[in-house]
Design an enzyme around this catalytic site. Structure first.
Site, PDB file in Angstrom:
ATOM      1  N   GLU A 146       0.851  -1.270   0.144  1.00  0.00           N
ATOM      2  CA  GLU A 146       0.067  -0.064  -0.148  1.00  0.00           C
ATOM      3  C   GLU A 146       1.031   1.163   0.030  1.00  0.00           C
ATOM      4  O   GLU A 146       1.606   1.492   0.796  1.00  0.00           O
ATOM      5  CB  GLU A 146      -0.961   0.002   1.290  1.00  0.00           C
ATOM      6  CG  GLU A 146      -1.922   1.265   1.195  1.00  0.00           C
ATOM      7  CD  GLU A 146      -2.949   1.469   2.405  1.00  0.00           C
ATOM      8  OE1 GLU A 146      -2.566   0.870   3.438  1.00  0.00           O
ATOM      9  OE2 GLU A 146      -3.924   1.615   2.079  1.00  0.00           O
ATOM     10  N   HIS A 205      -8.931   0.490  -1.274  1.00  0.00           N
ATOM     11  CA  HIS A 205      -9.364   1.382  -0.287  1.00  0.00           C
ATOM     12  C   HIS A 205     -10.258   2.482  -0.518  1.00  0.00           C
ATOM     13  O   HIS A 205      -9.635   3.310  -1.496  1.00  0.00           O
ATOM     14  CB  HIS A 205      -8.516   1.507   0.821  1.00  0.00           C
ATOM     15  CG  HIS A 205      -7.811   0.491   1.733  1.00  0.00           C
ATOM     16  ND1 HIS A 205      -6.852   0.792   2.489  1.00  0.00           N
ATOM     17  CD2 HIS A 205      -8.504  -0.664   1.902  1.00  0.00           C
ATOM     18  CE1 HIS A 205      -6.844  -0.423   3.236  1.00  0.00           C
ATOM     19  NE2 HIS A 205      -7.818  -1.323   3.015  1.00  0.00           N
ATOM     20  N   ARG A 211     -10.631  11.919   3.501  1.00  0.00           N
ATOM     21  CA  ARG A 211     -10.790  10.750   4.345  1.00  0.00           C
ATOM     22  C   ARG A 211     -12.075  10.768   5.119  1.00  0.00           C
ATOM     23  O   ARG A 211     -12.240   9.844   5.861  1.00  0.00           O
ATOM     24  CB  ARG A 211      -9.523  10.489   5.196  1.00  0.00           C
ATOM     25  CG  ARG A 211      -9.525   8.985   5.152  1.00  0.00           C
ATOM     26  CD  ARG A 211      -8.291   8.517   6.020  1.00  0.00           C
ATOM     27  NE  ARG A 211      -7.730   7.516   5.367  1.00  0.00           N
ATOM     28  CZ  ARG A 211      -6.615   6.739   5.252  1.00  0.00           C
ATOM     29  NH1 ARG A 211      -6.032   6.718   6.308  1.00  0.00           N
ATOM     30  NH2 ARG A 211      -6.394   5.504   4.677  1.00  0.00           N
ATOM     31  N   GLU A 240     -12.582   2.535   3.892  1.00  0.00           N
ATOM     32  CA  GLU A 240     -11.634   2.853   5.246  1.00  0.00           C
ATOM     33  C   GLU A 240     -11.629   4.446   5.305  1.00  0.00           C
ATOM     34  O   GLU A 240     -11.089   4.983   4.532  1.00  0.00           O
ATOM     35  CB  GLU A 240      -9.979   2.426   4.687  1.00  0.00           C
ATOM     36  CG  GLU A 240      -9.373   2.744   5.868  1.00  0.00           C
ATOM     37  CD  GLU A 240      -7.667   2.531   5.501  1.00  0.00           C
ATOM     38  OE1 GLU A 240      -7.199   3.118   4.395  1.00  0.00           O
ATOM     39  OE2 GLU A 240      -7.088   1.774   5.957  1.00  0.00           O
TER      40      GLU A 240
HETATM   41  C1  LER Z   1      -3.396   4.287   6.500  1.00  0.00           C
HETATM   42  O1  LER Z   1      -3.639   5.547   6.241  1.00  0.00           O
HETATM   43  C2  LER Z   1      -3.844   3.289   5.695  1.00  0.00           C
HETATM   44  O2  LER Z   1      -4.549   3.782   4.522  1.00  0.00           O
HETATM   45  C3  LER Z   1      -4.165   1.858   5.950  1.00  0.00           C
HETATM   46  O3  LER Z   1      -4.733   1.176   4.850  1.00  0.00           O
HETATM   47  C4  LER Z   1      -2.715   1.319   6.367  1.00  0.00           C
HETATM   48  O4  LER Z   1      -2.177   0.251   5.741  1.00  0.00           O
HETATM   49 MN    MN Z   2      -5.434   2.377   3.330  1.00  0.00          MN
END
Ligand code: LER
Ligand code: MN
Length: 264
Positions: A146, A205, A211, A240
């Site tokens: 990631e 994600h 966010r 997420e």
């Molecule tokens: C952290 O910001 C994130 O995106 C998570 O998926 C950590 O792996």
């Molecule tokens: Mn992430």
């Protein structure tokens, strides 16, 4: 493409009740904390069996980053990730999400000088991935590497950075996870980066530009989902995100609705 989620504070605490809640809310998969999975594997298996809701992936739940500055912690991280991959195999999960590190160092805030050289960073991350590629092979799982934004990690920030590790080492069991929030900060164009790396993207994600929950910000999810469709992505889109608004539960379900609408 199916929509999954990580945990949220308002979900039921009890594992079986959590799975029942997620199934009824319309989620199609759960991304579990690695430690929760390892420590409660029998309960997780029962919850999967009872609800049919799969554990797609694990994220977090280990101590020590694959690119940790401290060797003892790096090795501890690898040992714990191995246990998580073995547990994922038992429950039919696809693999684990791993950044090079999270919150360990950033060039963008003081002291702005890394305790290790860039060559040292590459060596540590590469050695970890060589090991994890083998463990993933043995367990039939995948390492989802990631990229994080520059304020959270200094080693892998773009999909191209992750791609370089995979190509240079010819890893067969390491793929890229594309996180829209980090991409919004680091990539010139989200759709274009998804397209360029279509052969290696194995997981996604989702959050909006800031966010918070999808639909509350400015990202054009329909546009990026159309790109993924065009490129034949058939994996999970996993929420997420943080939640903003008066009622987290209804905001979150509205985000799920927004994503579904953007997929059609
Ligand atoms: C952290 O910001 C994130 O995106 C998570 O998926 C950590 O792996
Ligand atoms: Mn992430």
């Amino acid at each position: 493409m199916r929509i999954g989620t990580q945990n949220q504070a308002f979900f039921p605490e009890n594992i079986k009740e959590k799975f029942i809640y997620l199934k009824e809310a319309g989620f199609e998969g759960f991304e579990i904390d690695g430690k929760l999975l390892v420590d409660h594997i029998e309960e997780v298996k029962e919850a999967i069996q009872e609800t049919g809701l799969p554990v797609t992936t694990a994220c977090g739940g280990y101590n020590g980053w694959i690119g940790d500055f401290i060797e003892e912690r790096r090795l501890n991280g690898l040992a714990e990730i191995k246990k998580i991959l073995e547990a994922l195999k038992e429950v039919g999960g696809k693999g684990i999400v791993v950044p090079a590190a999270w919150g360990m160092f950033t060039f963008r805030l003081p002291p702005m000088v890394s305790p290790r050289s860039l060559a040292g960073d590459r060596k540590a991350v590469m050695q970890s991935l060589v090991y994890l590629d083998k463990v993933a092979e043995e367990t039939g799982t995948t390492i989802f590497l990631e990229p994080l934004n520059r304020y959270q990690d200094h080693m892998i920030n773009t999909l191209a950075d992750a791609r370089r590790y995979i190509e240079e080492n010819n890893f067969k069991n390491v793929k890229i996870i594309a996180d829209f929030y980090h991409m919004n900060i680091e990539e010139d164009d989200i759709s274009e980066a998804l397209h360029k790396n279509r052969d290696l993207i194995g997981h996604i994600h989702l959050a909006d530009n800031h966010r918070f929950q999808p639909g509350s910000g400015s990202l054009d999810f329909r546009k990026h989902f159309n790109q993924l469709k065009e490129d034949g992505y058939d994996g999970f889109l996993t929420l997420e995100c943080r939640i903003r608004g008066n009622d987290p539960e209804s905001e979150y379900l509205a985000a799920l609705h927004h994503l579904r609408a953007s997929l059609t």
